[in-house]
Enzyme design. Sequence first.
Site, PDB file in Angstrom:
ATOM      1  N   HIS A 313       0.857  -1.186   0.000  1.00  0.00           N
ATOM      2  CA  HIS A 313       0.000   0.000   0.000  1.00  0.00           C
ATOM      3  C   HIS A 313       0.890   1.233   0.000  1.00  0.00           C
ATOM      4  O   HIS A 313       1.946   1.246   0.616  1.00  0.00           O
ATOM      5  CB  HIS A 313      -0.899   0.017   1.243  1.00  0.00           C
ATOM      6  CG  HIS A 313      -2.068   0.925   1.117  1.00  0.00           C
ATOM      7  ND1 HIS A 313      -1.978   2.267   1.365  1.00  0.00           N
ATOM      8  CD2 HIS A 313      -3.344   0.687   0.724  1.00  0.00           C
ATOM      9  CE1 HIS A 313      -3.161   2.822   1.155  1.00  0.00           C
ATOM     10  NE2 HIS A 313      -4.004   1.894   0.760  1.00  0.00           N
ATOM     11  N   ASP A 370      -7.894  -5.306  -0.040  1.00  0.00           N
ATOM     12  CA  ASP A 370      -8.376  -6.202  -1.095  1.00  0.00           C
ATOM     13  C   ASP A 370      -7.975  -7.655  -0.893  1.00  0.00           C
ATOM     14  O   ASP A 370      -8.442  -8.526  -1.640  1.00  0.00           O
ATOM     15  CB  ASP A 370      -7.835  -5.716  -2.450  1.00  0.00           C
ATOM     16  CG  ASP A 370      -8.448  -4.380  -2.830  1.00  0.00           C
ATOM     17  OD1 ASP A 370      -7.700  -3.474  -3.209  1.00  0.00           O
ATOM     18  OD2 ASP A 370      -9.684  -4.252  -2.711  1.00  0.00           O
TER      19      ASP A 370
HETATM   20  C1  SDX Z   1      -6.252  -0.037  -2.968  1.00  0.00           C
HETATM   21  O1  SDX Z   1      -4.456   4.486  -2.023  1.00  0.00           O
HETATM   22  C2  SDX Z   1      -5.400   3.874  -1.419  1.00  0.00           C
HETATM   23  O2  SDX Z   1      -5.840   4.235  -0.347  1.00  0.00           O
HETATM   24  C3  SDX Z   1      -5.979   2.673  -2.154  1.00  0.00           C
HETATM   25  C4  SDX Z   1      -6.982   1.825  -1.412  1.00  0.00           C
HETATM   26  C5  SDX Z   1      -8.254   2.604  -1.172  1.00  0.00           C
HETATM   27  O3  SDX Z   1      -8.957   2.313  -0.194  1.00  0.00           O
HETATM   28  O4  SDX Z   1      -8.631   3.454  -2.036  1.00  0.00           O
HETATM   29  O5  SDX Z   1      -6.448   1.405  -0.197  1.00  0.00           O
HETATM   30  C6  SDX Z   1      -7.401   0.600  -2.236  1.00  0.00           C
HETATM   31  O6  SDX Z   1      -6.020   0.303  -4.098  1.00  0.00           O
HETATM   32  C7  SDX Z   1      -5.396  -1.035  -2.252  1.00  0.00           C
HETATM   33  C8  SDX Z   1      -4.190  -1.549  -3.113  1.00  0.00           C
HETATM   34  C9  SDX Z   1      -4.704  -2.684  -4.025  1.00  0.00           C
HETATM   35  N1  SDX Z   1      -3.648  -3.027  -5.006  1.00  0.00           N
HETATM   36  C10 SDX Z   1      -2.969  -4.203  -4.908  1.00  0.00           C
HETATM   37  O7  SDX Z   1      -3.123  -5.016  -4.010  1.00  0.00           O
HETATM   38  C11 SDX Z   1      -1.981  -4.443  -6.044  1.00  0.00           C
HETATM   39  C12 SDX Z   1      -0.651  -4.960  -5.506  1.00  0.00           C
HETATM   40  N2  SDX Z   1       0.046  -3.845  -4.786  1.00  0.00           N
HETATM   41  C13 SDX Z   1       1.036  -3.094  -5.489  1.00  0.00           C
HETATM   42  O8  SDX Z   1       0.825  -2.957  -6.838  1.00  0.00           O
HETATM   43  C14 SDX Z   1       1.467  -1.836  -4.733  1.00  0.00           C
HETATM   44  O9  SDX Z   1       1.744  -2.223  -3.445  1.00  0.00           O
HETATM   45  C15 SDX Z   1       0.541  -0.626  -4.695  1.00  0.00           C
HETATM   46  C16 SDX Z   1       0.084  -0.221  -6.067  1.00  0.00           C
HETATM   47  C17 SDX Z   1      -0.656  -0.890  -3.844  1.00  0.00           C
HETATM   48  C18 SDX Z   1       1.326   0.530  -4.078  1.00  0.00           C
HETATM   49  O10 SDX Z   1       2.329   0.876  -4.972  1.00  0.00           O
HETATM   50  P1  SDX Z   1       3.448   1.973  -4.594  1.00  0.00           P
HETATM   51  O11 SDX Z   1       3.068   2.702  -3.368  1.00  0.00           O
HETATM   52  O12 SDX Z   1       3.741   2.749  -5.817  1.00  0.00           O
HETATM   53  O13 SDX Z   1       4.688   1.085  -4.159  1.00  0.00           O
HETATM   54  P2  SDX Z   1       5.882   0.676  -5.129  1.00  0.00           P
HETATM   55  O14 SDX Z   1       5.330   0.054  -6.366  1.00  0.00           O
HETATM   56  O15 SDX Z   1       6.797   1.836  -5.239  1.00  0.00           O
HETATM   57  O16 SDX Z   1       6.539  -0.490  -4.245  1.00  0.00           O
HETATM   58  C19 SDX Z   1       7.666  -0.263  -3.418  1.00  0.00           C
HETATM   59  C20 SDX Z   1       8.483  -1.559  -3.499  1.00  0.00           C
HETATM   60  C21 SDX Z   1       8.903  -1.929  -4.938  1.00  0.00           C
HETATM   61  O17 SDX Z   1      10.061  -2.723  -4.835  1.00  0.00           O
HETATM   62  P3  SDX Z   1      11.540  -1.978  -5.034  1.00  0.00           P
HETATM   63  O18 SDX Z   1      11.471  -1.205  -6.332  1.00  0.00           O
HETATM   64  O19 SDX Z   1      11.686  -1.089  -3.820  1.00  0.00           O
HETATM   65  O20 SDX Z   1      12.495  -3.138  -5.064  1.00  0.00           O
HETATM   66  O21 SDX Z   1       7.661  -2.670  -3.062  1.00  0.00           O
HETATM   67  C22 SDX Z   1       7.470  -3.572  -4.145  1.00  0.00           C
HETATM   68  C23 SDX Z   1       7.781  -2.819  -5.406  1.00  0.00           C
HETATM   69  O22 SDX Z   1       8.208  -3.708  -6.443  1.00  0.00           O
HETATM   70  N3  SDX Z   1       6.057  -3.996  -4.100  1.00  0.00           N
HETATM   71  C24 SDX Z   1       5.627  -5.226  -4.317  1.00  0.00           C
HETATM   72  C25 SDX Z   1       4.248  -5.184  -4.111  1.00  0.00           C
HETATM   73  N4  SDX Z   1       3.874  -3.936  -3.779  1.00  0.00           N
HETATM   74  C26 SDX Z   1       5.011  -3.211  -3.777  1.00  0.00           C
HETATM   75  N5  SDX Z   1       6.293  -6.372  -4.694  1.00  0.00           N
HETATM   76  C27 SDX Z   1       5.497  -7.468  -4.840  1.00  0.00           C
HETATM   77  N6  SDX Z   1       4.157  -7.510  -4.641  1.00  0.00           N
HETATM   78  C28 SDX Z   1       3.503  -6.391  -4.275  1.00  0.00           C
HETATM   79  N7  SDX Z   1       2.182  -6.403  -4.089  1.00  0.00           N
END
Ligand code: SDX
Length: 435
Positions: A313, A370
């Site tokens: 998140h 989720d």
């Molecule tokens: C919702 O914003 C809100 O409030 C949203 C929400 C709401 O109520 O409206 O809470 C609802 O959208 C919840 C999120 C649902 N999405 C998912 O579950 C999809 C999987 N999650 C990721 O795609 C991600 O965690 C996000 C999109 C939720 C957040 O993305 P960010 O904040 O841009 O984080 P990032 O991509 O910069 O990640 C930081 C690091 C990265 O690794 P490095 O580059 O540091 O090596 O964490 C890793 C990412 O690759 N990472 C993950 C991951 N989430 C982040 N690696 C594997 N699996 C994951 N799920």
Amino acid sequence: MPSSAEEALGPANLTVGGETIELPVQQPTLGRKTIDVSSLGQHGLAVFDPGYADTAAYTSAITFVDGEAGRLYFRGYPVEQLATSHSFLEVAYLLIYGELPGAEAADNFVAKVRDPKLAIHVGIERMFDTFPQSMHPMAMMSIATEALTAYADEDAGLDARARVEQAGIRLLSSMPVFAGYAHAVLRGVAHGKSNRSLDYVEDFLQLCFSLPGSDHLPDNATARALNTLLILHADHELNCSTATLRMVASSGASFYAGVSAAINALWGPLHGGANQEVIRMLQEIKDSGKPLSAIIDKAKDKNDPFRLMGFGHRVYKTTDARARVIRQIALDLVEKLAPEDPLLEIAMKLEEVALADDYFISRRLYPNVDFYSGIIYRAIGFPDAMFTPLFVLGRSAGWVAHWLEMASGPGRIGRPTQFYNGSAERNVPARPGAS
Ligand code: SDX
């Protein structure tokens, strides 16, 4: 810079190219000290913040997310206290008007939202009759909401805020019916009729499960669980879809156009669409028979676009406040409604393995809202494609509150700048043979 509940703090001094600029710093009621950089343009400067992770784009009093502590507050009230003590419409009232309603105010608000005069216009009903069974219900919800710009008849004599308030009531009234109609299209059967003598959630459930071919109508315990889920999804600060709504509002477009845009933003698999992707992921784990370590390794692989859906998140750096409540509902409901469904057990084992893995620990990636919600919706009997429309039902309350908050104060059209890395000025080459 917004007035804050506490006095302004000393300025931040920014020194660029020998020039020092004083930037005001203020402490909001809750959250990070905030530097006002709105004067940087005068100094020929801009700030770069991809995804707006550290940018406060608006002042808002509706919701606060404490990502470090994993807490969520609606108008100051912890969501876990509201989730089982109030109805979804009482919490919608809180988000919109800022205070919990007394008995009379609650009755009046419910009567307005459940008013039979707000029944869906036949023109929109006919649109659902034309939607193909293959159409995703999020598209149906977005189209039907946009159509309200043609079929709604807000009183033109009202001031802007009152007109939005009336439109917000109509939206809350319409959304469960749109979702119920979309469910019928998915099932390939004629939609039912809204029964305004039932409460908000019960009417939605009867629209979905008293269709031809349905073998059960969810019981009261399920209705109460769905009421809690709608509350948990009701608002969440400036997430992608709410920020989209505000961006549309800032151009002066119609409320319904803004909500339609927000629905489309929420549809994305990285946002609200993740609840459907989690089930797809769990199903693939079950069908593949692969060890959980394989899915974890795939999620960690930088060369693989796969992410562990339902994990991570932008704000929460511990378990999402909502995920804790939803996880318990999943344990209770699945045990009762679908004890044979293996996906909950797979989800819990996946959570255990991920939370023991340094990749997730070091990046502070935990289950979000989720991760378990789709398992509950599936146990109730909803098809996967209905999971994100259920998210829309809850979030519609927050969208009304945010639109009203914008309608209440001065605002500027949203227009971020960019970091341009394209070509410098160059001349168009003369065409061969041109004089
Ligand atoms: C919702 O914003 C809100 O409030 C949203 C929400 C709401 O109520 O409206 O809470 C609802 O959208 C919840 C999120 C649902 N999405 C998912 O579950 C999809 C999987 N999650 C990721 O795609 C991600 O965690 C996000 C999109 C939720 C957040 O993305 P960010 O904040 O841009 O984080 P990032 O991509 O910069 O990640 C930081 C690091 C990265 O690794 P490095 O580059 O540091 O090596 O964490 C890793 C990412 O690759 N990472 C993950 C991951 N989430 C982040 N690696 C594997 N699996 C994951 N799920």
